[in-house]
Design an enzyme around this catalytic site. Structure first.
Site, PDB file in Angstrom:
ATOM      1  N   ASP A  66       0.898  -1.342  -0.042  1.00 47.65           N
ATOM      2  CA  ASP A  66       0.042   0.011   0.066  1.00 47.65           C
ATOM      3  C   ASP A  66       0.765   1.217  -0.063  1.00 47.65           C
ATOM      4  O   ASP A  66       0.272   2.563  -0.444  1.00 47.65           O
ATOM      5  CB  ASP A  66      -1.009  -0.004   1.237  1.00 47.65           C
ATOM      6  CG  ASP A  66      -1.903  -1.120   0.996  1.00 47.65           C
ATOM      7  OD1 ASP A  66      -2.540  -1.079   0.089  1.00 47.65           O
ATOM      8  OD2 ASP A  66      -2.591  -1.609   2.065  1.00 47.65           O
ATOM      9  N   LYS A  93      -5.925  -2.515  -6.922  1.00 45.78           N
ATOM     10  CA  LYS A  93      -6.148  -1.809  -5.818  1.00 45.78           C
ATOM     11  C   LYS A  93      -7.302  -0.733  -6.327  1.00 45.78           C
ATOM     12  O   LYS A  93      -8.033  -1.004  -7.169  1.00 45.78           O
ATOM     13  CB  LYS A  93      -4.822  -1.103  -5.238  1.00 45.78           C
ATOM     14  CG  LYS A  93      -3.755  -1.811  -4.762  1.00 45.78           C
ATOM     15  CD  LYS A  93      -4.344  -2.598  -3.505  1.00 45.78           C
ATOM     16  CE  LYS A  93      -3.094  -3.466  -2.770  1.00 45.78           C
ATOM     17  NZ  LYS A  93      -3.683  -3.739  -1.419  1.00 45.78           N
ATOM     18  N   ARG A  97      -2.668   1.072  -9.724  1.00 46.17           N
ATOM     19  CA  ARG A  97      -1.738   1.949  -9.351  1.00 46.17           C
ATOM     20  C   ARG A  97      -0.475   2.145  -9.887  1.00 46.17           C
ATOM     21  O   ARG A  97       0.122   3.036  -9.856  1.00 46.17           O
ATOM     22  CB  ARG A  97      -1.406   1.653  -7.429  1.00 46.17           C
ATOM     23  CG  ARG A  97      -2.551   2.122  -6.582  1.00 46.17           C
ATOM     24  CD  ARG A  97      -2.167   2.085  -5.303  1.00 46.17           C
ATOM     25  NE  ARG A  97      -3.386   2.379  -4.573  1.00 46.17           N
ATOM     26  CZ  ARG A  97      -3.498   2.160  -3.423  1.00 46.17           C
ATOM     27  NH1 ARG A  97      -2.980   1.134  -2.524  1.00 46.17           N
ATOM     28  NH2 ARG A  97      -4.743   2.546  -2.575  1.00 46.17           N
ATOM     29  N   ARG A 138      -4.241   7.254  -1.933  1.00 43.55           N
ATOM     30  CA  ARG A 138      -2.844   6.949  -1.987  1.00 43.55           C
ATOM     31  C   ARG A 138      -1.903   7.597  -2.899  1.00 43.55           C
ATOM     32  O   ARG A 138      -0.869   8.263  -2.581  1.00 43.55           O
ATOM     33  CB  ARG A 138      -2.302   5.610  -1.537  1.00 43.55           C
ATOM     34  CG  ARG A 138      -2.879   4.980  -0.341  1.00 43.55           C
ATOM     35  CD  ARG A 138      -2.613   3.584  -0.134  1.00 43.55           C
ATOM     36  NE  ARG A 138      -3.317   2.901   0.891  1.00 43.55           N
ATOM     37  CZ  ARG A 138      -2.842   2.954   2.041  1.00 43.55           C
ATOM     38  NH1 ARG A 138      -1.581   3.610   2.471  1.00 43.55           N
ATOM     39  NH2 ARG A 138      -3.654   2.293   3.232  1.00 43.55           N
TER      40      ARG A 138
END
Length: 180
Positions: A66, A93, A97, A138
């Site tokens: 992550d 995710k 990503r 994120r």
């Protein structure tokens, strides 16, 4: 001047980022180790250091899955080349990503090569620009950190999820020197 980060979760299944950054040359001290219920906590003291590119050991990939968006920013700011393999999980995710980070790095002028299970990033200067986070908190936070090294302002689109996942991110980031 060192940066102290307090109350960091130190669950051994989530500390891969620290190990990877140390392999890149980061100087991070773990202090005041303690427990909050069943979870280990510590304070981190981060000293200024020049980072260098590495081949990320595959054994550390699941322990940092992550945190890879912000690690890609560290790799972009490091000297040399960082290579990541064995991270196909990043494709499933909140967003893909790998693809979204590669798109954003490209907008900042970072030379990179997107691969099916990872990425190769050449460190160098970061220019400013507009980044689409595709609603991934994120990724939005990672590119906010990139603004510290960018030669011009960054505009990060689609950031509403940051307020849900990390409501104190903006005030905390400001204390670390980000002009948000």
């Amino acid at each position: 001047e060192p940066l102290t980060i307090r109350d960091v979760g130190m669950n051994p299944t989530r500390t891969g980022l620290l190990e990877i950054l140390r392999l890149m040359g980061a100087r991070i001290e773990v202090t005041a180790e303690r427990r909050a219920g069943d979870e280990p906590l510590a304070d981190l003291i981060v000293h200024p250091a020049l980072l260098h590119g590495i081949e990320v050991p595959e054994r550390l990939v699941p322990l940092a899955i992550d945190e890879f968006p912000v690690l890609f920013i560290a790799a972009a700011a490091a000297e040399g080349v960082t290579e990541l393999t064995g991270a196909e999980e990043l494709r499933v995710k909140e967003t893909d990503r790998l693809a979204v980070m590669a798109e954003g790095l490209g907008r900042l002028g970072v030379r990179h090569e997107l691969r099916p299970d990872g990425i190769r990033i050449e460190g160098g200067p970061l220019k400013g620009g507009t980044i689409d986070s595709h609603g991934d908190h994120r990724i939005a936070m990672a590119f906010a950190v990139a603004s510290l090294r960018a030669k011009a302002p960054l505009e990060i689109l689609d950031v509403a999820n940051v307020a849900t996942s990390f409501p104190d991110f903006v005030p905390l980031a400001r204390t670390a020197g980000l002009a948000i």
